[in-house]
Design a protein around this motif. Structure first.
Motif, PDB file in Angstrom:
ATOM      1  N   LYS A  38       0.840  -1.191   0.000  1.00 22.04           N
ATOM      2  CA  LYS A  38       0.000   0.000   0.000  1.00 22.04           C
ATOM      3  C   LYS A  38       0.876   1.243   0.000  1.00 22.04           C
ATOM      4  O   LYS A  38       2.078   1.181   0.258  1.00 22.04           O
ATOM      5  N   LYS A  39       0.266   2.392  -0.295  1.00 23.40           N
ATOM      6  CA  LYS A  39       1.037   3.632  -0.367  1.00 23.40           C
ATOM      7  C   LYS A  39       0.933   4.432   0.921  1.00 23.40           C
ATOM      8  O   LYS A  39      -0.150   4.594   1.478  1.00 23.40           O
ATOM      9  N   LEU A  40       2.051   4.943   1.332  1.00 24.42           N
ATOM     10  CA  LEU A  40       2.088   5.847   2.471  1.00 24.42           C
ATOM     11  C   LEU A  40       1.259   7.094   2.159  1.00 24.42           C
ATOM     12  O   LEU A  40       1.341   7.639   1.060  1.00 24.42           O
ATOM     13  N   PHE A  41       0.455   7.541   3.130  1.00 34.19           N
ATOM     14  CA  PHE A  41      -0.282   8.786   2.912  1.00 34.19           C
ATOM     15  C   PHE A  41      -0.205   9.723   4.115  1.00 34.19           C
ATOM     16  O   PHE A  41      -0.536  10.910   4.004  1.00 34.19           O
TER      17      PHE A  41
ATOM     18  N   HIS B 211      -3.722   2.768  21.277  1.00 38.51           N
ATOM     19  CA  HIS B 211      -4.992   3.316  20.775  1.00 38.51           C
ATOM     20  C   HIS B 211      -4.863   3.757  19.317  1.00 38.51           C
ATOM     21  O   HIS B 211      -5.785   3.577  18.517  1.00 38.51           O
ATOM     22  N   ILE B 212      -3.722   4.364  18.970  1.00 41.54           N
ATOM     23  CA  ILE B 212      -3.511   4.781  17.579  1.00 41.54           C
ATOM     24  C   ILE B 212      -3.459   3.560  16.670  1.00 41.54           C
ATOM     25  O   ILE B 212      -4.063   3.547  15.591  1.00 41.54           O
ATOM     26  N   LYS B 213      -2.748   2.521  17.086  1.00 40.24           N
ATOM     27  CA  LYS B 213      -2.633   1.306  16.276  1.00 40.24           C
ATOM     28  C   LYS B 213      -3.997   0.676  16.038  1.00 40.24           C
ATOM     29  O   LYS B 213      -4.246   0.062  14.994  1.00 40.24           O
ATOM     30  N   ASN B 214      -4.892   0.831  17.008  1.00 41.44           N
ATOM     31  CA  ASN B 214      -6.238   0.271  16.885  1.00 41.44           C
ATOM     32  C   ASN B 214      -7.239   1.271  16.293  1.00 41.44           C
ATOM     33  O   ASN B 214      -8.429   0.963  16.218  1.00 41.44           O
ATOM     34  N   PHE B 215      -6.753   2.456  15.921  1.00 46.53           N
ATOM     35  CA  PHE B 215      -7.604   3.515  15.353  1.00 46.53           C
ATOM     36  C   PHE B 215      -8.802   3.802  16.267  1.00 46.53           C
ATOM     37  O   PHE B 215      -9.919   4.024  15.797  1.00 46.53           O
ATOM     38  N   ASN B 216      -8.544   3.825  17.568  1.00 46.85           N
ATOM     39  CA  ASN B 216      -9.625   3.930  18.550  1.00 46.85           C
ATOM     40  C   ASN B 216      -9.762   5.369  19.050  1.00 46.85           C
ATOM     41  O   ASN B 216      -9.124   5.778  20.028  1.00 46.85           O
TER      42      ASN B 216
ATOM     43  N   LYS C  59     -11.158   7.197   9.241  1.00 45.68           N
ATOM     44  CA  LYS C  59     -12.476   6.563   9.345  1.00 45.68           C
ATOM     45  C   LYS C  59     -13.179   6.463   8.000  1.00 45.68           C
ATOM     46  O   LYS C  59     -13.996   5.563   7.780  1.00 45.68           O
ATOM     47  N   ASN C  60     -12.863   7.383   7.106  1.00 45.16           N
ATOM     48  CA  ASN C  60     -13.532   7.420   5.803  1.00 45.16           C
ATOM     49  C   ASN C  60     -12.746   6.700   4.717  1.00 45.16           C
ATOM     50  O   ASN C  60     -13.101   6.772   3.543  1.00 45.16           O
ATOM     51  N   LEU C  61     -11.672   6.005   5.107  1.00 45.26           N
ATOM     52  CA  LEU C  61     -10.839   5.286   4.144  1.00 45.26           C
ATOM     53  C   LEU C  61     -10.940   3.789   4.386  1.00 45.26           C
ATOM     54  O   LEU C  61     -11.278   3.339   5.483  1.00 45.26           O
ATOM     55  N   ASP C  62     -10.627   3.022   3.366  1.00 45.45           N
ATOM     56  CA  ASP C  62     -10.709   1.567   3.470  1.00 45.45           C
ATOM     57  C   ASP C  62      -9.340   0.966   3.781  1.00 45.45           C
ATOM     58  O   ASP C  62      -8.329   1.345   3.178  1.00 45.45           O
ATOM     59  N   SER C  63      -9.313   0.049   4.725  1.00 50.71           N
ATOM     60  CA  SER C  63      -8.158  -0.821   4.965  1.00 50.71           C
ATOM     61  C   SER C  63      -6.849  -0.064   5.148  1.00 50.71           C
ATOM     62  O   SER C  63      -5.847  -0.339   4.489  1.00 50.71           O
ATOM     63  N   VAL C  64      -6.847   0.890   6.065  1.00 47.66           N
ATOM     64  CA  VAL C  64      -5.608   1.606   6.376  1.00 47.66           C
ATOM     65  C   VAL C  64      -4.755   0.755   7.314  1.00 47.66           C
ATOM     66  O   VAL C  64      -5.258   0.122   8.237  1.00 47.66           O
ATOM     67  N   GLU C  65      -3.460   0.741   7.066  1.00 50.33           N
ATOM     68  CA  GLU C  65      -2.520   0.007   7.899  1.00 50.33           C
ATOM     69  C   GLU C  65      -1.511   0.971   8.501  1.00 50.33           C
ATOM     70  O   GLU C  65      -1.161   1.982   7.897  1.00 50.33           O
ATOM     71  N   ILE C  66      -1.025   0.648   9.707  1.00 55.13           N
ATOM     72  CA  ILE C  66       0.004   1.442  10.359  1.00 55.13           C
ATOM     73  C   ILE C  66       1.289   0.621  10.402  1.00 55.13           C
ATOM     74  O   ILE C  66       1.250  -0.602  10.568  1.00 55.13           O
ATOM     75  N   GLY C  67       2.420   1.279  10.204  1.00 58.69           N
ATOM     76  CA  GLY C  67       3.696   0.568  10.225  1.00 58.69           C
ATOM     77  C   GLY C  67       4.846   1.493  10.545  1.00 58.69           C
ATOM     78  O   GLY C  67       4.661   2.682  10.821  1.00 58.69           O
TER      79      GLY C  67
ATOM     80  N   CYS D 114       5.657   7.058  13.022  1.00 59.81           N
ATOM     81  CA  CYS D 114       5.033   5.916  12.334  1.00 59.81           C
ATOM     82  C   CYS D 114       4.477   6.385  11.005  1.00 59.81           C
ATOM     83  O   CYS D 114       4.391   7.590  10.714  1.00 59.81           O
ATOM     84  N   GLY D 115       4.079   5.413  10.178  1.00 64.21           N
ATOM     85  CA  GLY D 115       3.479   5.721   8.901  1.00 64.21           C
ATOM     86  C   GLY D 115       2.119   5.057   8.756  1.00 64.21           C
ATOM     87  O   GLY D 115       1.855   4.023   9.374  1.00 64.21           O
ATOM     88  N   PHE D 116       1.266   5.655   7.948  1.00 68.27           N
ATOM     89  CA  PHE D 116      -0.065   5.116   7.672  1.00 68.27           C
ATOM     90  C   PHE D 116      -0.171   4.869   6.173  1.00 68.27           C
ATOM     91  O   PHE D 116       0.159   5.722   5.372  1.00 68.27           O
ATOM     92  N   TYR D 117      -0.684   3.685   5.816  1.00 72.42           N
ATOM     93  CA  TYR D 117      -0.737   3.252   4.422  1.00 72.42           C
ATOM     94  C   TYR D 117      -2.177   2.965   4.008  1.00 72.42           C
ATOM     95  O   TYR D 117      -2.971   2.435   4.798  1.00 72.42           O
ATOM     96  N   LYS D 118      -2.503   3.292   2.766  1.00 71.96           N
ATOM     97  CA  LYS D 118      -3.854   2.991   2.262  1.00 71.96           C
ATOM     98  C   LYS D 118      -3.776   2.428   0.846  1.00 71.96           C
ATOM     99  O   LYS D 118      -2.772   2.553   0.160  1.00 71.96           O
TER     100      LYS D 118
END
Length: 272
Positions: A40-43, A203-208, A237-245, A268-272
């Motif tokens: 996925k791409k970093l955003f 909490h960030i990793k769980n998007f909570n 919240k409005n994006l699909d399948s975001v990953e953190i790494g 950290c980075g977030f990917y979508k």
């Protein structure tokens, strides 16, 4: 109008050669796994804003990842440490000065936001502020031609974080990186700080968002840029399948060897 640097010579070296050597060293020591491939791409990224002696390596580890992508714009959301006069400061400058050269602002993006409720421009707001400028040498070093949308989140609260995310949702695209500027807990014994910061990162990793808001309210966790963190999570919240790494955590004690009162740093980075 050029925004002159206010922290060169304190938070990082004022001389171009000295700063370049420092950044060269950071990037030569970046954590090896930050180069791991992600389909996925970093955003978006979270990165600290302390002096480079303390948090520069932690920031470099995620900017090393940014370097691998072709971003044209960066939306920077940084907290205000000195002002609470209005909601969202927008940096209506033509360029920002760094020892490595100027960084242009994206006037089209600025013009799109400045008419929205809560945005204002007052040069006194960033007269001493370091939380946004600290990221600019990293950007200039890895992406010399990138343009920025500079935002200082002045009146941080949960409602404004949601509002800001709605304003910024139009800017989510392949060419734009979101940068959230924050440090974590401040001036606790290292064992206490590590426990607090681990909870926040979880909490960030769980998007909570709910847990983050509850624990911020009850002072179980701290982050001076909590508004930017929540803004990013509302965007997600409005994006699909975001990953953190590419997660890294350190604190000031690792640099100073003073573990009695530390400040937490996280990237950290977030990917979508």
């Amino acid at each position: 109008m050029i925004k002159k640097t206010v922290i060169a010579g304190t938070f990082y070296p004022k001389e171009k050669l000295s700063l370049t050597k420092m950044l060269d060293n950071f990037f030569s020591n970046t954590v090896k796994n930050t180069a791991d491939f992600n389909p996925k791409k970093l955003f978006a990224i979270i990165a600290p804003h302390a002096g480079y002696y303390f948090s520069g390596q932690t920031a470099a580890n995620i900017y090393h990842v940014v370097k691998q992508y072709d971003f044209k714009n960066a939306v920077i959301i940084a907290p205000s440490h000195y002002n609470a006069s209005n909601d969202f400061f927008i940096g209506k400058y033509d360029e920002y000065e760094t020892p490595l050269g100027e960084i242009k602002t994206n006037q089209q993006m600025i013009n799109k936001l400045q008419s929205k409720k809560g945005f204002f421009f007052d040069q006194s707001v960033d007269l001493r502020e370091h939380s946004l400028e600290i990221h600019l040498p990293f950007l200039k070093y890895i992406k010399p031609h990138i343009q920025i949308l500079p935002i200082i989140f002045v009146r941080q609260n949960f409602i404004n974080a949601k509002i800001l995310s709605e304003y910024l949702s139009d800017f989510i695209n392949e060419d734009t990186l979101f940068i959230i500027s924050t440090d974590l807990s401040h001036f606790y014994k290292s064992t206490v700080a590590e426990k607090m910061d681990k909870k926040l990162i979880g909490h960030i990793k769980n998007f909570n968002i709910e847990k983050l808001e509850d624990d911020f309210s009850n002072k179980k966790i701290e982050a001076c840029g909590f508004g930017g963190i929540l803004t990013l999570l509302h965007l997600i919240k409005n994006l699909d399948s975001v990953e953190i790494g590419n997660i890294q955590y350190t604190h000031s004690g690792h640099a100073s060897n003073d573990f009695k009162q530390v400040v937490g740093y996280f990237s950290c980075g977030f990917y979508k």
